[in-house]
Design an enzyme around this catalytic site. Structure first.
Site, PDB file in Angstrom:
ATOM      1  N   LYS A  65       0.815  -1.226   0.000  1.00 49.70           N
ATOM      2  CA  LYS A  65       0.000   0.000   0.000  1.00 49.70           C
ATOM      3  C   LYS A  65       0.851   1.280   0.000  1.00 49.70           C
ATOM      4  O   LYS A  65       0.473   2.273  -0.620  1.00 49.70           O
ATOM      5  CB  LYS A  65      -0.959   0.004   1.199  1.00 49.70           C
ATOM      6  CG  LYS A  65      -2.061  -1.048   1.065  1.00 49.70           C
ATOM      7  CD  LYS A  65      -3.012  -1.004   2.248  1.00 49.70           C
ATOM      8  CE  LYS A  65      -3.976  -2.183   2.175  1.00 49.70           C
ATOM      9  NZ  LYS A  65      -4.890  -2.235   3.320  1.00 49.70           N
ATOM     10  N   ASP A 101     -10.040   2.040   2.924  1.00 49.40           N
ATOM     11  CA  ASP A 101     -10.064   1.203   4.130  1.00 49.40           C
ATOM     12  C   ASP A 101     -10.793   1.875   5.298  1.00 49.40           C
ATOM     13  O   ASP A 101     -11.663   1.277   5.931  1.00 49.40           O
ATOM     14  CB  ASP A 101      -8.634   0.870   4.586  1.00 49.40           C
ATOM     15  CG  ASP A 101      -8.014  -0.240   3.757  1.00 49.40           C
ATOM     16  OD1 ASP A 101      -8.759  -1.043   3.159  1.00 49.40           O
ATOM     17  OD2 ASP A 101      -6.769  -0.303   3.704  1.00 49.40           O
TER      18      ASP A 101
HETATM   19  P1  NDP Z   1       1.101  -3.752  10.130  1.00 48.27           P
HETATM   20  O1  NDP Z   1       2.069  -4.869   9.939  1.00 48.27           O
HETATM   21  O2  NDP Z   1       1.305  -2.460   9.431  1.00 48.27           O
HETATM   22  O3  NDP Z   1       0.995  -3.407  11.722  1.00 48.27           O
HETATM   23  C1  NDP Z   1       0.882  -4.439  12.650  1.00 48.27           C
HETATM   24  C2  NDP Z   1       0.579  -3.860  14.032  1.00 48.27           C
HETATM   25  O4  NDP Z   1       0.270  -4.951  14.897  1.00 48.27           O
HETATM   26  C3  NDP Z   1       1.734  -3.108  14.658  1.00 48.27           C
HETATM   27  O5  NDP Z   1       1.222  -2.014  15.380  1.00 48.27           O
HETATM   28  C4  NDP Z   1       2.347  -4.154  15.600  1.00 48.27           C
HETATM   29  O6  NDP Z   1       2.973  -3.608  16.724  1.00 48.27           O
HETATM   30  C5  NDP Z   1       1.085  -4.861  16.061  1.00 48.27           C
HETATM   31  N1  NDP Z   1       1.309  -6.234  16.539  1.00 48.27           N
HETATM   32  C6  NDP Z   1       1.656  -7.328  15.814  1.00 48.27           C
HETATM   33  N2  NDP Z   1       1.693  -8.432  16.592  1.00 48.27           N
HETATM   34  C7  NDP Z   1       1.368  -8.005  17.854  1.00 48.27           C
HETATM   35  C8  NDP Z   1       1.232  -8.676  19.098  1.00 48.27           C
HETATM   36  N3  NDP Z   1       1.447  -9.992  19.220  1.00 48.27           N
HETATM   37  N4  NDP Z   1       0.865  -7.940  20.186  1.00 48.27           N
HETATM   38  C9  NDP Z   1       0.637  -6.616  20.068  1.00 48.27           C
HETATM   39  N5  NDP Z   1       0.751  -5.929  18.915  1.00 48.27           N
HETATM   40  C10 NDP Z   1       1.116  -6.616  17.825  1.00 48.27           C
HETATM   41  O7  NDP Z   1      -0.323  -4.405   9.767  1.00 48.27           O
HETATM   42  P2  NDP Z   1      -1.627  -3.639   9.202  1.00 48.27           P
HETATM   43  O8  NDP Z   1      -1.797  -2.394   9.990  1.00 48.27           O
HETATM   44  O9  NDP Z   1      -1.566  -3.568   7.742  1.00 48.27           O
HETATM   45  O10 NDP Z   1      -2.798  -4.702   9.557  1.00 48.27           O
HETATM   46  C11 NDP Z   1      -3.252  -4.870  10.891  1.00 48.27           C
HETATM   47  C12 NDP Z   1      -4.468  -5.795  10.930  1.00 48.27           C
HETATM   48  O11 NDP Z   1      -5.562  -5.209  10.243  1.00 48.27           O
HETATM   49  C13 NDP Z   1      -4.229  -7.159  10.268  1.00 48.27           C
HETATM   50  O12 NDP Z   1      -4.869  -8.144  11.055  1.00 48.27           O
HETATM   51  C14 NDP Z   1      -4.924  -7.026   8.938  1.00 48.27           C
HETATM   52  O13 NDP Z   1      -5.378  -8.285   8.452  1.00 48.27           O
HETATM   53  C15 NDP Z   1      -6.117  -6.146   9.331  1.00 48.27           C
HETATM   54  N6  NDP Z   1      -6.695  -5.405   8.191  1.00 48.27           N
HETATM   55  C16 NDP Z   1      -7.993  -5.680   7.851  1.00 48.27           C
HETATM   56  C17 NDP Z   1      -8.600  -5.024   6.817  1.00 48.27           C
HETATM   57  C18 NDP Z   1     -10.021  -5.343   6.487  1.00 48.27           C
HETATM   58  O14 NDP Z   1     -10.508  -4.903   5.420  1.00 48.27           O
HETATM   59  N7  NDP Z   1     -10.731  -6.057   7.345  1.00 48.27           N
HETATM   60  C19 NDP Z   1      -7.892  -3.997   6.014  1.00 48.27           C
HETATM   61  C20 NDP Z   1      -6.515  -3.763   6.479  1.00 48.27           C
HETATM   62  C21 NDP Z   1      -5.950  -4.465   7.516  1.00 48.27           C
HETATM   63  P3  NDP Z   1       4.517  -3.099  16.656  1.00 48.27           P
HETATM   64  O15 NDP Z   1       4.469  -1.774  15.952  1.00 48.27           O
HETATM   65  O16 NDP Z   1       4.934  -2.973  18.054  1.00 48.27           O
HETATM   66  O17 NDP Z   1       5.277  -4.138  15.872  1.00 48.27           O
END
Ligand code: NDP
Length: 270
Positions: A65, A101
């Protein structure tokens, strides 16, 4: 025939081709919509080839993206706010980018779930790409406040500075004396790794909870946990997925598909 696609990596499990085909048959439009695997760093070639072969529009998903944002000559306001693009289209042969989104999530929360967010307290878990896309549309609903909590506090603070909201880490939140939240949005990717974010269960009781992730045939681990900890109601990300797709569809075809029956169908059969 109109050719559309979703590009990302991995892409084979994407529900977007199915959603767009259902929308098209609802509205009597003839189109193809395929899932194209494009590795990070190769979107430029992928998009150019797609256009040469008659591509009219594309959705962009993880992890492309931001790359899509950088490729576009023009961006909608909401794409600029998110600094990420999930919908590509062409205008006078110029590549343009939108981000549906956040508006998709707000449509799911307000129309499908019937929530009024005005004056409410919202807690968002995570500070990644999804959160960048949803903050501005959520703020437009005039909530009382939005807190972003993230494992890596720095990322939450960067968003807090940009959007004038509040940032915290899990330990401070869990040990602090904040008032309860009306809505808790899990925008971490933890459910995809079958893990829970380190949030105290005391925040869950009586809150409306939504996990942006979704899982085939059963609730995500976070949804199951929220249910067991006394959430008022618990929802998955399928509504957001279908609503963001509907907004992309509208951008390309100037027609609004009906989403409710698609959401129900995917929940039953995805
Ligand atoms: P990113 O990889 O950009 O961000 C991931 C985030 O999750 C970070 O803030 C990370 O924290 C945090 N994280 C990951 N694992 C853990 C954990 N075990 N405990 C706490 N925090 C955690 O992902 P996206 O923002 O792109 O996507 C996030 C979610 O949203 C996904 O599940 C994705 O499938 C969903 N999504 C759904 C959509 C829909 O249409 N339904 C559209 C877009 C996304 P840190 O920064 O500390 O690493």
């Amino acid at each position: 025939m109109n050719r559309f696609a979703v590009m990302g990596s991995p892409i084979s499990h994407s529900l977007s081709p199915r959603i767009h085909q259902i929308f098209a048959s609802q509205l009597g439009i003839s189109l193809t919509y395929e899932a194209i695997e494009v590795p990070l760093g190769h979107l430029n070639e992928g998009v150019a080839q797609f256009r040469r072969q008659g591509g009219a529009g594309a959705n962009i998903t993880v992890p492309l993206k931001e790359e899509a944002y950088a490729l576009c000559a023009h961006h909608t306001e909401r794409a600029k706010e998110a600094r990420a693009v999930n919908t590509l289209y062409w205008k006078d042969e110029q590549l343009c980018g939108d981000n549906t989104d956040g508006a998709g999530l707000v449509r799911d929360l307000t129309f499908n779930l019937g929530l009024d967010l005005a004056g409410k307290r919202i807690l968002i878990l995570g500070a990644g790409g999804a959160v960048r896309g949803i903050l501005s549309p959520l703020l437009a609903e005039n909530p009382q406040s939005i807190f972003v909590v993230n494992r890596t506090l720095e990322k939450a603070k960067t968003l807090a500075d940009r959007f004038s909201i509040q940032a915290t880490d899990y330990q401070t939140l869990n040990e602090g004396k904040e008032s309860p939240f009306f809505l808790i949005i899990n925008a971490t990717s933890s459910s995809l790794q079958a893990q829970l974010p380190p949030l105290s269960p005391r925040w869950i009781k009586n809150a409306v909870v939504i996990d942006l992730a979704y899982r085939q045939h059963q609730p995500t681990i976070f949804m199951q946990w929220a249910e067991s900890e006394g959430a008022l109601s618990v929802h998955d990300g399928i509504g957001m997925l279908v609503e963001q797709a509907a907004l992309s569809f509208q951008r390309w075809h100037n027609m609004s598909p009906a989403t409710q029956q698609v959401i129900e169908m995917l929940r039953k059969t995805s």
